[in-house]
Design a protein around this motif. Structure first.
Motif, PDB file in Angstrom:
ATOM      1  N   SER B  46      27.807  38.484  78.351  1.00  0.00           N
ATOM      2  CA  SER B  46      26.326  37.568  78.789  1.00  0.00           C
ATOM      3  C   SER B  46      26.944  36.563  79.110  1.00  0.00           C
ATOM      4  O   SER B  46      28.081  35.867  78.929  1.00  0.00           O
ATOM      5  N   GLN B 101      14.828  38.593  87.568  1.00  0.00           N
ATOM      6  CA  GLN B 101      14.033  37.988  86.605  1.00  0.00           C
ATOM      7  C   GLN B 101      12.553  38.522  87.353  1.00  0.00           C
ATOM      8  O   GLN B 101      11.810  38.966  86.438  1.00  0.00           O
ATOM      9  N   ASP B 177      19.905  38.929  86.117  1.00  0.00           N
ATOM     10  CA  ASP B 177      19.426  37.567  86.060  1.00  0.00           C
ATOM     11  C   ASP B 177      18.491  37.222  85.234  1.00  0.00           C
ATOM     12  O   ASP B 177      17.074  37.790  85.699  1.00  0.00           O
ATOM     13  N   GLU B 178      18.419  37.122  83.954  1.00  0.00           N
ATOM     14  CA  GLU B 178      17.256  37.055  83.086  1.00  0.00           C
ATOM     15  C   GLU B 178      16.315  37.919  83.206  1.00  0.00           C
ATOM     16  O   GLU B 178      15.069  37.915  83.623  1.00  0.00           O
ATOM     17  N   THR B 180      14.840  39.851  81.018  1.00  0.00           N
ATOM     18  CA  THR B 180      13.690  39.793  80.194  1.00  0.00           C
ATOM     19  C   THR B 180      12.943  38.370  80.119  1.00  0.00           C
ATOM     20  O   THR B 180      11.940  38.397  79.373  1.00  0.00           O
ATOM     21  N   GLY B 181      13.287  37.464  81.272  1.00  0.00           N
ATOM     22  CA  GLY B 181      12.605  36.546  81.276  1.00  0.00           C
ATOM     23  C   GLY B 181      11.128  36.355  81.495  1.00  0.00           C
ATOM     24  O   GLY B 181      10.404  35.603  80.883  1.00  0.00           O
ATOM     25  N   VAL B 207      24.968  40.057  82.167  1.00  0.00           N
ATOM     26  CA  VAL B 207      23.370  39.535  81.915  1.00  0.00           C
ATOM     27  C   VAL B 207      23.544  38.019  81.762  1.00  0.00           C
ATOM     28  O   VAL B 207      24.290  37.554  80.763  1.00  0.00           O
ATOM     29  N   THR B 209      21.419  35.056  80.528  1.00  0.00           N
ATOM     30  CA  THR B 209      20.067  34.586  79.853  1.00  0.00           C
ATOM     31  C   THR B 209      20.354  33.367  79.250  1.00  0.00           C
ATOM     32  O   THR B 209      21.096  32.620  79.001  1.00  0.00           O
ATOM     33  N   HIS B 210      18.904  32.893  78.735  1.00  0.00           N
ATOM     34  CA  HIS B 210      18.673  31.552  77.721  1.00  0.00           C
ATOM     35  C   HIS B 210      18.523  32.066  76.539  1.00  0.00           C
ATOM     36  O   HIS B 210      18.894  31.179  75.616  1.00  0.00           O
ATOM     37  N   LEU B 214      19.419  37.772  72.961  1.00  0.00           N
ATOM     38  CA  LEU B 214      19.797  38.919  73.882  1.00  0.00           C
ATOM     39  C   LEU B 214      21.271  38.296  74.401  1.00  0.00           C
ATOM     40  O   LEU B 214      22.294  39.313  74.310  1.00  0.00           O
ATOM     41  N   GLY B 215      21.814  37.079  74.267  1.00  0.00           N
ATOM     42  CA  GLY B 215      23.282  36.943  74.791  1.00  0.00           C
ATOM     43  C   GLY B 215      24.017  37.286  73.692  1.00  0.00           C
ATOM     44  O   GLY B 215      25.384  37.597  73.910  1.00  0.00           O
TER      45      GLY B 215
END
Ligand SMILES: Nc1ncnc2c1ncn2[C@@H]1O[C@H](COP(=O)(O)OP(=O)(O)OP(=O)(O)O)[C@@H](O)[C@H]1O
Ligand SMILES: [Mg+2]
Lengths: 405, 245
Positions: B46, B101, B177-178, B180-181, B207, B209-210, B214-215
């Motif tokens: 991640s 995303q 790239d994100e 699930t954003g 992946v 992610t913010h 998830l990270g």
């Protein structure tokens, strides 16, 4: 490398699932091609119509006119004026040449016609009985001149159909007297409405015996002499024979010109062909406009589809493939627009043929083929720049376009 | 080069001294600052960090969508920096799957056609395409939706279509790239589960992610700040044993 069939499926989907854009491009191209095909079709129809009219003059008729139109070089004529009149005697002498079947001397002018207070200017044609035979003119009433060749003409005249209606209306014309300037003649015949031909609108003309007409117009010289020959194949030989005869009669000077049906036809044909080409050229400009429109639409397409281009590249499409996709799409649109335009034009031409059966409206194959060809080429050329632009887009930038980042 | 080729079997990615700068007006943004990275086939990584730290730029670079200004990047044993754009396109197709995303589906194509697209671009014959599509569609649970256009699908379904498209070429590297954003928790969990399943089968999964949640599911976690990787830690969790999010 993407398969050819998939390539087309992809383009076809892009075309069929973006209705508005597709319709716009189709319409633009269709109008361009419609203009080309329709205008050349009408031009060509007109040309053929006129040619057919001239052909009705007959292939076996030579026309002699005073003056030498062709410069053959050498010294200018020594005898002052140079051009001598073709007299009635000159014309009649041609009958002695073997192979000449009929001759018709012609003088033409405009004169004031009047009957019981009604008067109007009209085309007056002086000629002989044989004119009607050569021109194959039919009579709806009465007959041609009753004067026999050689004797002095009677005071008689023949009216074209329109002129008859204008002068007499519902009243009987046959046997009536008409004043032609200060000369009086009796109507002995009326032509059927045979329309135009040989530059004269016969239906608007009044025809007199040639000697009477020459008196009215106070002239010794004929305007034209029509010479009908017995054998069509003898045109060149007869031309020479007539020229020799006239040279002899005019003191060794060849001062007449003979127009053969072929030269007449080809001269007119050239003029009309040039006109058709000019019209086609103007129409071609509209094709160009359509091409520019396609370019614009493709450019807009590139802008709108930046994200898709980026995606295709991310998924492994090469720049070449992206370019090819856009070009195929534009070409497909241009060609189908062109075919559509051509079909519409053909339908309109068909309608015109039904409405005006005497004019053979039809687009020559070269015009339709080149219209389609040009639009296909325009499709490729004008989509090249946008396609190039699409191909050059870096995938990252293209992808960011939609994401709005 | 020689060094790289000898290690091809285990080392999927090797990045050395990579820099990427962007010119924004008269200002230069150092989006990637001396990146060094070795990734083995089958890893689950991640990438986290504040906004603008260069996560997407790194992913784009790894995905051959972008080229470093400086440094080297070997992918599957091949030096990619000197490659022509055409070569890179071919490499993207065969080695890399992307999940974005915002899905990036072609709106006029059906779900099935979107998933088919990489195979179409690769020139795979239709029969073979159908054969490969069926199991993927089934597995993504899109059997009923295969004929629908993206606009008729929910966000989660769209992202599943995008994943289907990313794995259809059986690329060994999956970049997300994100992913699930734009999704709610439930469909996000769905997508994560799917991605981890793929990773469990040997695919390398990276992946961005913010979201901490998830990270932290990844065994190896990169943290970026101002274009540099500030931490690179490997944890001993096996993600598939935990319930997704
Ligand atoms: N094409 C570009 N042109 C100019 N600057 C860019 C470009 N792409 C990225 N940048 C800049 O590079 C820096 C890193 O951007 P990047 O998109 O990688 O950040 P990120 O970590 O993905 O951020 P976020 O979490 O918001 O997605 C940012 O300052 C961004 O403005
Ligand atoms: Mg980002």
């Amino acid at each position: 490398m993407i398969r050819l069939q998939d390539h087309f499926t992809f383009t076809l989907r892009s075309v069929t699932r973006q209705r508005f854009r597709t319709t716009m491009q189709l319409v633009a191209m269709a109008i361009g091609v419609l203009a080309v095909v329709l205008l050349t079709g009408i031009g060509e129809g007109g040309r053929r119509f006129v040619m057919a009219e001239f052909a009705s003059l007959g292939n076996d008729v030579l026309v002699m006119l005073p003056g030498r139109k062709e410069t053959t070089g050498g010294l200018p004529p020594l005898t002052g004026e140079g051009t001598r009149d073709i007299t009635l005697n000159d014309a009649q002498s041609l009958m002695r040449i073997s192979g000449v079947e009929r001759i018709a001397p012609i003088v033409v002018g405009t004169s004031r016609l009047s009957i019981s207070g009604l008067s109007r200017d009209s085309l007056v044609l002086g000629t002989t009985q044989d004119f009607f035979n050569i021109r194959d003119l039919a009579f709806s009433q009465g007959q041609a001149f009753t004067t026999r060749q050689g004797s002095r003409s009677r005071a008689e005249c023949i009216l074209g159909a329109t002129l008859r209606d204008e002068l007499f209306g519902p009243k009987r014309a046959l046997g009536q007297w008409i004043n032609v300037a200060d000369y009086r003649c009796r109507v002995t015949g009326v032509l059927t409405d045979s329309g135009t031909g040989f530059g004269f609108d016969m239906s608007n003309a009044l025809m007199l015996p040639v000697d009477n007409a020459m008196q009215i117009f106070n002239t010794e010289g004929l305007f034209r002499v029509m010479i009908q020959i017995e054998n069509i194949d003898a045109v060149p030989a007869m031309t020479t024979a007539v020229e020799q005869q006239m040279t002899l009669r005019h003191d060794g000077q060849l001062d007449i010109t003979i127009v053969t049906p072929d030269s007449l036809l080809s001269a007119f044909n050239n003029v009309l062909l040039v006109m058709t080409f000019a019209v086609a050229g103007i129409a071609a400009i509209s094709l160009l406009v359509a091409g520019v429109l396609i370019m614009n639409m493709t450019l807009i397409g590139v802008a709108q589809r930046r994200a898709e281009i980026g995606l295709l590249k991310a998924l492994g499409a090469s720049s070449k493939e992206v370019r090819l996709l856009f070009i195929t799409e534009a070409t497909l649109l241009a060609t189908s627009g062109a075919v559509l335009g051509m079909l519409i034009a053909e339908v309109i031409l068909l309608g015109l043929r039904v409405k005006f059966p005497e004019v053979p409206f039809a687009t020559p194959v070269w015009a339709s083929a080149s219209a389609i060809g040009i639009s296909a080429v325009a499709g490729v050329l004008f989509s090249w720049i946008p396609a190039q632009k699409a191909a050059k887009l870096p995938p990252v930038l293209a992808l960011q376009a939609q994401a709005g980042k | 080069m020689t060094e790289a080729t000898t290690e091809t079997n285990t080392e999927a990615i090797r990045v050395r001294g990579v820099h990427r700068r962007f010119q924004l007006g008269d200002q230069t943004v150092h989006a990637l600052n001396d990146i060094n990275l070795d990734i083995t086939q089958g890893e689950y990584i991640s990438v986290m960090g504040p906004s603008g730290s260069g996560k997407s730029t790194l992913l784009n670079m790894l995905g051959l969508l972008d080229v470093p200004d400086e440094g080297q990047y070997w992918l599957a044993g091949k030096d990619t920096v000197p490659m022509s754009e055409e070569e890179r396109a071919g490499y993207r197709r065969d080695h890399i799957g992307f999940v974005f995303q915002s899905y990036h589906l072609v709106p006029r194509l059906s779900a099935r056609e979107n998933m088919e697209l990489p195979m179409v671009l690769a020139g795979i014959p239709p029969a073979e395409r159908r054969k490969r599509l069926e199991p993927v569609i089934n597995r993504l649970g899109l059997t009923e939706r295969a004929g629908h256009k993206p606009e008729q699908l929910s966000g989660g379904q769209r992202q599943r279509v995008a994943i289907g498209r990313a794995i259809i070429m059986q690329a060994p590297l999956l970049l997300a790239d994100e992913p699930t954003g734009n999704l709610d928790t439930h469909s996000g969990a769905d997508v994560v589960e799917l991605l981890e399943e793929l990773n469990a089968q040997g695919i390398t999964l990276i992946v961005v992610t913010h979201g901490m949640a998830l990270g932290q599911r990844a065994k190896r976690r990169l943290r970026m700040v101002d274009g540099a990787i500030v931490s690179d830690d490997t944890f001993a969790i096996i993600p598939s044993e935990e319930p997704a999010l």
